[in-house]
Motif scaffolding. Structure first.
Motif, mmCIF file in Angstrom:
data_model
loop_
_atom_site.group_PDB
_atom_site.id
_atom_site.type_symbol
_atom_site.label_atom_id
_atom_site.label_comp_id
_atom_site.label_asym_id
_atom_site.label_seq_id
_atom_site.Cartn_x
_atom_site.Cartn_y
_atom_site.Cartn_z
ATOM 1 N N PRO A 148 -8.011 -0.291 10.400
ATOM 2 C CA PRO A 148 -8.916 -0.333 9.147
ATOM 3 C C PRO A 148 -8.733 -1.339 8.650
ATOM 4 C CG PRO A 148 -6.908 1.028 8.982
ATOM 5 C CD PRO A 148 -6.894 0.795 10.918
ATOM 6 N N PRO A 149 -9.690 -1.944 7.769
ATOM 7 C CA PRO A 149 -9.854 -3.302 6.603
ATOM 8 C C PRO A 149 -8.714 -2.690 5.696
ATOM 9 C CG PRO A 149 -11.621 -2.507 5.804
ATOM 10 C CD PRO A 149 -11.376 -1.223 7.446
ATOM 11 N N GLU A 150 -7.979 -4.104 5.236
ATOM 12 C CA GLU A 150 -6.756 -3.956 3.863
ATOM 13 C C GLU A 150 -7.712 -4.094 2.716
ATOM 14 O OE1 GLU A 150 -4.342 -6.669 5.421
ATOM 15 O OE2 GLU A 150 -3.733 -5.109 6.861
ATOM 16 N N VAL A 151 -6.690 -3.421 1.766
ATOM 17 C CA VAL A 151 -7.808 -3.663 -0.179
ATOM 18 C C VAL A 151 -6.975 -5.210 -0.479
ATOM 19 C CG1 VAL A 151 -6.925 -3.116 -2.215
ATOM 20 C CG2 VAL A 151 -7.483 -1.180 -0.455
ATOM 21 N N PRO A 152 -8.098 -5.926 -0.675
ATOM 22 C CA PRO A 152 -7.855 -7.665 -1.385
ATOM 23 C C PRO A 152 -6.893 -7.342 -1.509
ATOM 24 C CG PRO A 152 -10.208 -6.217 -1.235
ATOM 25 C CD PRO A 152 -9.376 -5.241 -1.171
ATOM 26 N N VAL A 153 -5.614 -8.632 -1.357
ATOM 27 C CA VAL A 153 -4.826 -8.422 -2.839
ATOM 28 C C VAL A 153 -4.403 -9.649 -3.643
ATOM 29 C CG1 VAL A 153 -1.861 -10.045 -1.767
ATOM 30 C CG2 VAL A 153 -3.826 -8.693 -0.548
ATOM 31 N N CYS A 154 -4.169 -9.820 -4.548
ATOM 32 C CA CYS A 154 -4.311 -10.273 -5.546
ATOM 33 C C CYS A 154 -3.064 -10.187 -6.412
ATOM 34 C CB CYS A 154 -4.412 -9.646 -7.000
ATOM 35 S SG CYS A 154 -5.269 -10.436 -8.098
ATOM 36 N N ILE A 155 -2.934 -11.960 -6.170
ATOM 37 C CA ILE A 155 -1.439 -12.997 -7.058
ATOM 38 C C ILE A 155 -1.972 -13.479 -7.580
ATOM 39 C CG2 ILE A 155 0.655 -14.082 -5.989
ATOM 40 C CD1 ILE A 155 -0.770 -13.520 -3.018
#
Length: 321
Positions: free
Chosen positions: A296-303
């Protein structure tokens, strides 16, 4: 420190009223639609629709320049083109950093990258020249190198201003499982997410929700999913990648509802939208219900290390800081 810089320094929120040229931002978009791995090109079918929706997204925000600065791969086979090589792209980014309309006279910087890649880097086009393969593997351009040109040391025009990078990297080898997958051979260990070095006033929001998840759907499946999927498409009949569509949908919702919104609220809404898309398995393959080999795709990461709130106005008649 001049009066304007002092105002930026003392304020609890970033300045979001127009600069000298009447805008707060002219977004920069790096649009790489195809990448060659050896002789075989991989193409992003959602590319034209992505650009269309990004423009509509930015046009919903007052004082954003109506025409983003776009770097595309139409002429990337030309040795002088910005996307011909990593060195060429670095030169182009250096020119953008010194472009006063994009940096000095703006109050924030936004850069969007649409390309094939993974967390921490994206691929350049790598077009064959005269039927000769330049390389079996296209050159990688690291997100860290992208950020470097807009940090305070290299680009003083952006000191005390927020710098937002939206990175959408699609998997060029997104394929479904088949019988060979169950041959007993060990599965390759997934690549680890690279941490992106950052400094204050830089926010990186990266998605690896490949456009292939929605591109391979049947038209009737897209229609059945309604607002979850960009099923209307453009003149080519293609849908936007899910990240760009979620961004457009959530900006539209926020601008229709409030006179302003905080960037963190937008990011949370986009992630909720994509999490819903993933949890309800809307990304599932139509081809005999085969699962995706990559999972499955992954939720975007915010840094980020933004030092203040970034509040964006949604009404031009409501100026302020």
């Amino acid at each position: 420190m001049n009066e304007t810089d002092n105002e930026r320094y003392e304020s609890k929120t970033y300045k979001t009223t127009p600069g000298k040229n009447g805008i707060i931002c002219r977004p920069v978009i790096v649009d790489i639609r195809k990448t060659h791995f050896g002789r075989e090109p991989q193409k992003r079918p959602s590319a034209s629709r992505d650009i269309d929706l990004l423009k509509k997204t930015f046009n919903k925000l007052p004082w954003f320049h109506p025409e983003p600065y776009i770097i595309n791969d139409e002429n990337s086979v030309n040795e002088h083109d910005p996307l011909y090589s990593t060195d060429n792209l670095k030169k182009e980014l250096k020119n953008i950093a010194s472009n006063e309309d994009i940096t000095k006279h703006a109050e924030m910087f936004v850069c969007v990258v649409l390309a094939f890649g993974e967390s921490g880097y994206f691929y350049l086009p790598n077009d064959p020249i005269n039927d000769q393969i330049r390389s079996n593997k296209p050159p990688k351009f690291s997100v860290n190198d992208l950020l470097w040109f807009f940090k305070g040391l290299f680009c003083p025009n952006l000191i005390l201003k927020p710098k937002v990078f939206l990175i959408q990297t699609c998997n060029p080898f997104l394929v479904k499982k088949n019988k060979a997958f169950f041959s007993g051979e060990e599965e390759e260990e997934p690549s680890r997410i690279q941490r992106t070095p950052i400094e204050a006033d830089i926010l990186v929001y990266q998605s690896i929700v490949s456009g292939g998840y929605t591109d391979r759907m049947k038209p009737e499946t897209k229609r059945g999913l309604g607002e979850y999927i960009d099923h209307i498409g453009n003149t080519d009949g293609q849908s936007a990648c899910q990240f760009v569509y979620a961004l457009y949908k959530e900006v539209t919702a926020l601008t229709d509802k409030e006179g302003e919104f905080e960037l963190n609220d937008l990011i949370l809404n986009v992630n909720r939208s994509l999490e819903d898309f993933i949890k309800k398995e809307h990304y599932k393959s139509d081809e005999r219900d085969k699962p995706w080999k990559q999972g499955p795709p992954e939720v975007p990461v915010c840094i980020d290390q933004l030092t203040k709130k970034l509040v964006l106005k949604t009404r031009q008649s409501n100026p302020g800081i």
